[in-house]
Design a protein around this motif. Structure first.
Motif, PDB file in Angstrom:
ATOM      1  N   ARG A  57      63.772 -36.242  -1.458  1.00  0.00           N
ATOM      2  CA  ARG A  57      65.092 -36.419  -0.851  1.00  0.00           C
ATOM      3  C   ARG A  57      64.963 -36.654   0.646  1.00  0.00           C
ATOM      4  O   ARG A  57      63.973 -36.266   1.269  1.00  0.00           O
ATOM      5  CB  ARG A  57      65.942 -35.157  -1.035  1.00  0.00           C
ATOM      6  N   ARG A  58      66.013 -37.243   1.242  1.00  0.00           N
ATOM      7  CA  ARG A  58      66.086 -37.363   2.697  1.00  0.00           C
ATOM      8  C   ARG A  58      66.329 -35.987   3.285  1.00  0.00           C
ATOM      9  O   ARG A  58      67.020 -35.163   2.712  1.00  0.00           O
ATOM     10  CB  ARG A  58      67.220 -38.295   3.108  1.00  0.00           C
ATOM     11  N   SER A  59      65.773 -35.762   4.459  1.00  0.00           N
ATOM     12  CA  SER A  59      65.898 -34.471   5.115  1.00  0.00           C
ATOM     13  C   SER A  59      66.341 -34.669   6.555  1.00  0.00           C
ATOM     14  O   SER A  59      66.060 -35.706   7.163  1.00  0.00           O
ATOM     15  CB  SER A  59      64.547 -33.753   5.074  1.00  0.00           C
ATOM     16  N   ASN A  60      67.007 -33.677   7.118  1.00  0.00           N
ATOM     17  CA  ASN A  60      67.406 -33.738   8.519  1.00  0.00           C
ATOM     18  C   ASN A  60      66.224 -33.509   9.453  1.00  0.00           C
ATOM     19  O   ASN A  60      66.171 -34.064  10.541  1.00  0.00           O
ATOM     20  CB  ASN A  60      68.491 -32.705   8.810  1.00  0.00           C
ATOM     21  N   SER A  61      65.289 -32.685   9.042  1.00  0.00           N
ATOM     22  CA  SER A  61      64.160 -32.348   9.902  1.00  0.00           C
ATOM     23  C   SER A  61      62.982 -33.311   9.762  1.00  0.00           C
ATOM     24  O   SER A  61      62.126 -33.370  10.633  1.00  0.00           O
ATOM     25  CB  SER A  61      63.683 -30.928   9.619  1.00  0.00           C
ATOM     26  N   GLU A  67      62.777 -31.736  -2.719  1.00  0.00           N
ATOM     27  CA  GLU A  67      63.816 -30.795  -3.124  1.00  0.00           C
ATOM     28  C   GLU A  67      63.332 -30.143  -4.409  1.00  0.00           C
ATOM     29  O   GLU A  67      63.097 -30.827  -5.410  1.00  0.00           O
ATOM     30  CB  GLU A  67      65.136 -31.510  -3.360  1.00  0.00           C
ATOM     31  N   ARG A  92      63.435 -24.972   3.444  1.00  0.00           N
ATOM     32  CA  ARG A  92      64.783 -24.494   3.770  1.00  0.00           C
ATOM     33  C   ARG A  92      65.612 -24.269   2.516  1.00  0.00           C
ATOM     34  O   ARG A  92      65.633 -25.103   1.612  1.00  0.00           O
ATOM     35  CB  ARG A  92      65.498 -25.495   4.662  1.00  0.00           C
ATOM     36  N   GLN A  94      68.783 -24.353   0.338  1.00  0.00           N
ATOM     37  CA  GLN A  94      69.971 -25.189   0.222  1.00  0.00           C
ATOM     38  C   GLN A  94      71.081 -24.471  -0.543  1.00  0.00           C
ATOM     39  O   GLN A  94      72.240 -24.560  -0.175  1.00  0.00           O
ATOM     40  CB  GLN A  94      69.636 -26.507  -0.498  1.00  0.00           C
TER      41      GLN A  94
END
Length: 104
Positions: A57-61, A67, A92, A94
């Motif tokens: 998945r795309r991540s902010n960090s 995932e 992280r 979720q």
């Protein structure tokens, strides 16, 4: 030492790191499952979480991260088993979800 030897060492090191990272994320997921059960006065059964699914998945960090969805079982007083789920993106948290359960 040849280039083939260096490549083999790199591959073995990458596999070792991937296994170590996966075990660390599993440990963090187990911690969050146990914490949620403790907050809700529930019992985490078998003291474990089980990997259910893993997606990219795309991540902010980071550009991409895995995932991981883990499932676990819990009980109110030991009479019935209910399912829960922990979703991690990288390291992280979720989401922690609990199946509806009977309150005694």
């Amino acid at each position: 030492m040849t280039l083939a030897d260096l490549f083999l060492i790199f591959v073995v090191a990458a596999i070792a790191y991937a296994v170590w990272h996966h075990l660390e994320v599993s440990r963090i997921a187990r911690y969050h499952a146990a914490k949620r059960c403790e907050q809700s006065d529930l019992v985490l059964l078998d003291q474990s979480v089980i990997l259910e699914a893993m997606k990219l998945r795309r991540s902010n960090s980071a550009l991409f991260a895995f995932e991981r969805s883990y499932k676990f079982e819990f009980s109110t007083v030991g009479d019935a088993r209910y399912r829960g789920q922990v979703v991690m993106l990288g390291k992280r948290l979720q989401h922690v979800g609990l199946q509806p359960y009977k309150i005694n």
